[in-house]
Design an enzyme around this catalytic site. Sequence first.
Site, short mmCIF file in Angstrom:
data_model
loop_
_atom_site.label_atom_id
_atom_site.label_comp_id
_atom_site.label_asym_id
_atom_site.label_seq_id
_atom_site.Cartn_x
_atom_site.Cartn_y
_atom_site.Cartn_z
N CYS A 25 0.87 -1.18 0.00
CA CYS A 25 0.00 0.00 0.00
C CYS A 25 0.90 1.23 0.00
O CYS A 25 1.73 1.40 0.91
CB CYS A 25 -0.84 -0.04 1.27
SG CYS A 25 -1.88 1.39 1.55
N CYS B 193 -0.97 3.92 -6.40
CA CYS B 193 -1.86 3.23 -5.46
C CYS B 193 -2.02 1.80 -5.97
O CYS B 193 -2.23 1.60 -7.18
CB CYS B 193 -3.21 3.94 -5.42
SG CYS B 193 -4.49 3.04 -4.51
N1 DGL Z 1 -3.92 0.41 -2.01
C1 DGL Z 1 -3.75 1.60 -1.23
C2 DGL Z 1 -2.55 2.39 -1.73
O1 DGL Z 1 -1.73 1.85 -2.43
C3 DGL Z 1 -5.06 2.33 -1.15
C4 DGL Z 1 -5.06 3.38 -0.09
C5 DGL Z 1 -6.40 3.72 0.46
O2 DGL Z 1 -7.00 2.85 1.11
O3 DGL Z 1 -6.79 4.87 0.31
O4 DGL Z 1 -2.37 3.56 -1.45
#
Ligand code: DGL
Length: 264
Positions: free
Chosen positions: A75, A185
């Site tokens: 993440c 993301c």
């Molecule tokens: N997959 C997360 C990232 O890479 C999502 C973040 C979120 O939950 O806003 O930032």
Amino acid sequence: MKSNNFPIGIFDSGIGGTSIWNEITELLPHENSIYLSDSKHAPYGEKSSQQIINLSIKNTDFLINKNCKIIVVACNTATTNAINFLRANYSIPFIGIEPAIKPAALKTKTNKIGILATKGTLNSQLFEKTSKTINKQITIVEAIGKDLVELIEEGKIDSIEIKKLLHLYLNPMLKKGVDCLVLGCTHYPYLIPQIREIVGNKIQIIDSGQAVAKQTNAILEKYQLLNMDHKKGTHQFYINKNKRVLEKLILKEKKFIKIDERDF
Ligand code: DGL
């Protein structure tokens, strides 16, 4: 069981980190893994840095209790806000993911790169620090992908809503002449077909999934933690909301997978 056979722990605010899990299990088919999807608390990107650190601690403790040998923070938002804290407070090795603006800066011909990421990532100190290392002649055009994570978590990858939002976020970048688009993301690689429809073939789409898998391999080698078994790895998923959406996303893969929906 030797610690080499222990699983790789992977966590994300939701199901997006499975784009990283795909790359890791592709490169390291003999490794076992445990994936934690904290979908109940998504999106992390709209939370404060302290809240993201607290959630990252909870996720790390969960994976350590399951005997993970290393942890991949799949993440960008958790990495850019919490990885320094995690590394300073735990002895287990961590691998993080940051938006690939450095590789994009090396590739751009127009000296303009676009980045689509969460508010939490774009406002983080780590992202600011990395941006400052980029050649000053290069303009970074930022867009916050507001609501994209929520829609993906609801399983609405192919929806009109997503398409409308992508137009809204990407058209200004196209007008400014970006030739590289960084996906900052881990949820966004699932939107590549829709993004391609908007940006066409002339723009390079860059994400960090493969680089994270290679780094995971390198860290396992460095700590002599690679699993030397010749059988295929097994994969356990824990999710605290919407198990169905996760199932749809990963069961296309022919791997040994168990999914457990529970509260955490
Ligand atoms: N997959 C997360 C990232 O890479 C999502 C973040 C979120 O939950 O806003 O930032």
